[in-house]
Motif scaffolding. Structure first.
Motif, PDB file in Angstrom:
ATOM      1  N   GLY A  92       0.815  -1.209   0.000  1.00 34.25           N
ATOM      2  CA  GLY A  92       0.000   0.000   0.000  1.00 34.25           C
ATOM      3  C   GLY A  92       0.848   1.257   0.000  1.00 34.25           C
ATOM      4  O   GLY A  92       0.579   2.193  -0.772  1.00 34.25           O
ATOM      5  N   SER A  93       1.865   1.298   0.827  1.00 32.80           N
ATOM      6  CA  SER A  93       2.733   2.480   0.887  1.00 32.80           C
ATOM      7  C   SER A  93       3.465   2.692  -0.423  1.00 32.80           C
ATOM      8  O   SER A  93       3.665   3.836  -0.859  1.00 32.80           O
ATOM      9  CB  SER A  93       3.741   2.318   2.029  1.00 32.80           C
ATOM     10  N   ILE A  94       3.886   1.592  -1.058  1.00 35.46           N
ATOM     11  CA  ILE A  94       4.608   1.719  -2.326  1.00 35.46           C
ATOM     12  C   ILE A  94       3.670   2.214  -3.419  1.00 35.46           C
ATOM     13  O   ILE A  94       4.036   3.072  -4.231  1.00 35.46           O
ATOM     14  CB  ILE A  94       5.276   0.376  -2.684  1.00 35.46           C
ATOM     15  N   ARG A  95       2.458   1.719  -3.431  1.00 30.17           N
ATOM     16  CA  ARG A  95       1.485   2.209  -4.415  1.00 30.17           C
ATOM     17  C   ARG A  95       1.153   3.679  -4.172  1.00 30.17           C
ATOM     18  O   ARG A  95       0.951   4.443  -5.129  1.00 30.17           O
ATOM     19  CB  ARG A  95       0.218   1.355  -4.354  1.00 30.17           C
ATOM     20  N   GLU A  96       1.087   4.073  -2.921  1.00 35.22           N
ATOM     21  CA  GLU A  96       0.809   5.479  -2.611  1.00 35.22           C
ATOM     22  C   GLU A  96       1.892   6.395  -3.152  1.00 35.22           C
ATOM     23  O   GLU A  96       1.644   7.577  -3.419  1.00 35.22           O
ATOM     24  CB  GLU A  96       0.666   5.668  -1.101  1.00 35.22           C
ATOM     25  N   ALA A  97       3.119   5.859  -3.323  1.00 39.82           N
ATOM     26  CA  ALA A  97       4.216   6.640  -3.892  1.00 39.82           C
ATOM     27  C   ALA A  97       4.127   6.713  -5.415  1.00 39.82           C
ATOM     28  O   ALA A  97       4.996   7.319  -6.051  1.00 39.82           O
ATOM     29  CB  ALA A  97       5.554   6.040  -3.476  1.00 39.82           C
ATOM     30  N   GLY A  98       3.088   6.081  -6.000  1.00 39.71           N
ATOM     31  CA  GLY A  98       2.845   6.212  -7.420  1.00 39.71           C
ATOM     32  C   GLY A  98       3.198   5.001  -8.256  1.00 39.71           C
ATOM     33  O   GLY A  98       2.996   5.018  -9.490  1.00 39.71           O
ATOM     34  N   PHE A  99       3.678   3.943  -7.640  1.00 34.96           N
ATOM     35  CA  PHE A  99       4.055   2.752  -8.395  1.00 34.96           C
ATOM     36  C   PHE A  99       2.805   1.924  -8.697  1.00 34.96           C
ATOM     37  O   PHE A  99       1.935   1.743  -7.849  1.00 34.96           O
ATOM     38  CB  PHE A  99       5.096   1.953  -7.618  1.00 34.96           C
TER      39      PHE A  99
END
Length: 249
Positions: A92-99
């Motif tokens: 979730g955190s990585i997706r929140e960074a735009g990935f």
């Protein structure tokens, strides 16, 4: 297989016809706070430009979200569409960074004929683990390639020994700087790295995550001297410099 140590835990690996980037830590030297008061971090520069490092990368692996494994510069510079493998709970955190292509490694997974299997790790033992949080290691297999065990930010404890005994890897990558947090060991030191070498006498052990952060307590020279005293041959315990590339057949 070709492995390049960039800095700290950041590796670029050519394996099975693909280029893997592990734990990108791209911050400029002395741009982040000290952990111990000894020096700002990281204590060294990257050995080459970020553009060069990212050239040809097919897959990114992020073992956990500590800033020395995935920092703000990496979040900006890594292509957002690149596939990413991570530990469960970090997606979730990585997706929140735009990935946009993020897969948690919940179980053994095959990506383009490469098999990744998650392995247990412990970022210290006892109460310090609550401060450090969860981490992951993995084993990597492909036809015609050596079996790799990337242990990650872990101390040497029974699950690590069990992975070595069960998998019999050809290559073992350790984090061996003896980093400490509030006095507690949170990754392997010289003694534990030597124990890994003794447990896997047919494997090549590659000691990384050294001389980049100010909470480290073991240098490359310290580790080499301890290994020599323990009778561990330099051909079996490799301690690459930042920017050094190893050809491992």
């Amino acid at each position: 297989m070709r492995l390049e140590l960039l800095r700290n835990a950041t590796l670029k690996i050519n394996y099975g016809g693909h280029v893997l980037l592990i734990d990108p830590y791209f911050a400029p030297r002395h741009s982040l706070p000290s952990f111990t008061g000894r020096s700002p971090n990281p204590m060294t520069e990257l050995p080459r430009s970020i553009d060069d490092i990212l050239q040809g990368v097919d897959l990114v692996i992020i073992s956990h979200l500590h800033t020395d494994h995935f920092d703000s510069v990496a979040k900006e510079r890594v292509l957002k569409s690149l596939p990413i493998l991570c530990q469960p709970g970090d997606e979730g955190s990585i997706r929140e960074a735009g990935f946009t292509d993020v897969t948690p490694l919940n179980a053994a997974a095959i990506w383009n004929d490469l098999t990744f299997t998650p392995r247990q790790g412990s970022h210290g033992l006892g109460p310090v683990v609550e401060k450090m949080g969860r981490v992951i290691g993995f084993t990597l297999e492909a036809a015609g390639e050596p079996t790799v065990y990337w242990a990650g930010d872990t101390v040497f404890y029974p699950p690590v020994a069990e992975t070595i005994q069960q998998v019999s890897p050809d290559i073992i990558v350790t984090h061996s700087c003896g980093a400490r947090w509030d006095g507690d060991l949170i990754v392997m030191d010289a003694e534990q790295t030597i124990a890994v070498s003794r447990l896997a006498p047919r494997a090549i052990v590659i000691a990384t995550h050294m001389e980049a952060l100010d909470h480290a307590t073991i240098t490359r020279q310290d580790l080499r001297q301890a290994a020599n005293a323990a009778g561990i041959d330099s051909s079996r315990l490799l301690i690459p410099a930042d920017g050094e590339t190893l050809q491992l057949d």
